[in-house]
Write a protein that holds these residues in place. Structure first.
Motif, mmCIF file in Angstrom:
data_model
loop_
_atom_site.group_PDB
_atom_site.id
_atom_site.type_symbol
_atom_site.label_atom_id
_atom_site.label_comp_id
_atom_site.label_asym_id
_atom_site.label_seq_id
_atom_site.Cartn_x
_atom_site.Cartn_y
_atom_site.Cartn_z
ATOM 1 N N VAL A 132 -16.140 -108.857 45.210
ATOM 2 C CA VAL A 132 -16.919 -107.471 46.807
ATOM 3 C C VAL A 132 -15.725 -106.967 47.416
ATOM 4 O O VAL A 132 -15.361 -105.789 47.297
ATOM 5 C CB VAL A 132 -17.967 -108.743 47.476
ATOM 6 C CG1 VAL A 132 -18.084 -107.414 48.390
ATOM 7 C CG2 VAL A 132 -18.954 -108.617 46.768
ATOM 8 N N ALA A 133 -14.363 -108.078 47.354
ATOM 9 C CA ALA A 133 -13.140 -107.738 48.433
ATOM 10 C C ALA A 133 -12.754 -106.772 47.669
ATOM 11 O O ALA A 133 -11.623 -105.785 48.261
ATOM 12 C CB ALA A 133 -12.195 -108.836 48.069
ATOM 13 N N GLY A 134 -12.071 -106.495 46.144
ATOM 14 C CA GLY A 134 -11.920 -106.335 45.352
ATOM 15 C C GLY A 134 -12.036 -104.784 45.302
ATOM 16 O O GLY A 134 -10.885 -103.845 45.177
ATOM 17 N N ALA A 135 -13.616 -104.434 45.859
ATOM 18 C CA ALA A 135 -14.114 -102.541 45.463
ATOM 19 C C ALA A 135 -13.973 -102.480 47.084
ATOM 20 O O ALA A 135 -15.123 -101.266 47.544
ATOM 21 C CB ALA A 135 -15.959 -103.328 45.399
ATOM 22 N N ALA A 136 -13.280 -103.557 47.904
ATOM 23 C CA ALA A 136 -13.883 -102.497 49.560
ATOM 24 C C ALA A 136 -13.167 -101.019 50.508
ATOM 25 O O ALA A 136 -13.398 -100.353 50.879
ATOM 26 C CB ALA A 136 -12.791 -103.902 50.379
#
Length: 307
Positions: A132-136
């Motif tokens: 999820v953090a990588g999609a922020a």
């Protein structure tokens, strides 16, 4: 002579009053009763809304011995205004709206759809985004427009407004799934069961985040309705006759299963995403915000009329 004239005038007035009294009583007896208004989230045409919810209104009219009518909102902007100003009496919609009304308007919770709502955030198989953090930042999220509950759940995963994916509004879970698998969008959102149907072996997509089990949509009843009537509405909707009146509603939203009694604690904090969106609006002047929003989105201001 003057005394006699006064007596004649008094007799005449008394006669007129006697003739008017029965007429006034008749008028009061036939004065129209203000109906209770049933509304639902505008996910369909007015004709389909009347088909699905009209029988519920007709059933409650019979049970309560008081008219109940279904009113169809002609857009989400209208529906949001009706909620904010509590312009209806009986509501049927998603858990985020239920939770908000329970919290701010202290409404009575009615029956709800028994199945939970489970959401999935996913990307295509082999995508460089694996958290999820990588999609922020920079990612494109295909999702229904806010205030869809799934979209609110996803946006709540990105509390920093400077680090949020770009949302591409799209209707239909199949369309969203296809857009992700065709690499048109980095991320997609969908219900657990729908995603299981579209990709049973998870060969096409990778799940990045699973939601908790949320309560499903259901009814709430405004505090404007007297307490005994509210309780009678809940009882009636849970009865076998109520189950029959909600046949189309149940077929559409609960796979034919009967609705169950709701518990307010199940909806606690479910309005978090919606509250973040509505909070400042509700606190700082609804009418001004709505007129600005209507102008920006091209809505006619007359659309905001009350039911």
């Amino acid at each position: 002579m003057e005394h006699r004239r006064s007596r004649i005038m008094l007799c005449a007035l008394t006669s007129v009053a006697g003739m008017l009294a029965p007429w006034s009583g008749t008028q009061a007896a036939v004065a129209p009763t203000k109906p209770y208004v049933l509304v639902a989230a505008p996910r369909e045409t007015a004709a389909r809304g009347q088909r699905d919810y009209g029988p519920v209104a007709a059933f409650l009219t019979k049970v309560l011995h008081h008219p109940v009518v279904y009113r169809h909102p002609n857009g989400w902007l209208t529906y949001e205004l009706w909620i904010w100003k509590d312009r209806a009496d009986i509501y049927f919609d998603g858990p985020q709206f239920i939770a908000w009304r329970l919290h701010y308007l202290h409404q009575t919770l009615g029956p709800r759809v028994p199945q939970p709502q489970d959401w999935r955030l996913y990307t295509w198989k082999g995508s460089p985004v694996n958290t999820v953090a990588g999609a922020a930042t920079g990612a494109t999220l295909c999702a229904p427009p806010v205030p869809n509950f799934g979209t609110l759940w996803v946006t709540n995963l990105f509390p920093n407004p400077a680090r949020q994916p770009y949302i591409r509004n799209m209707h239909g879970w199949k369309r969203i799934f296809k857009a992700v698998t065709d690499h048109q969008c980095t991320l997609g959102i969908g219900p657990r069961l729908t995603l299981h149907y579209l990709d049973p072996g998870q060969k096409k997509v990778t799940i990045l985040r699973r939601s908790r089990h949320y309560p499903n949509q259901g009814f709430t009843i405004s505090r404007k309705v007297p307490g005994p009537v509210r309780r009678e509405i809940v009882r009636a909707l849970l009865s076998p006759a109520g189950e029959k009146a909600m046949m189309r509603l149940r077929k559409r939203f609960s796979h034919g299963r009967r609705l169950v009694a709701g518990q307010a604690r199940q909806y606690r904090n479910v309005d978090v995403g919606l509250d973040a969106q509505w909070g400042t609006v509700y606190a700082t002047g609804i009418n001004r915000y709505l007129r600005q929003d209507a102008k920006r989105e091209g809505f006619a201001v007359t659309q905001l009329a009350a039911p």
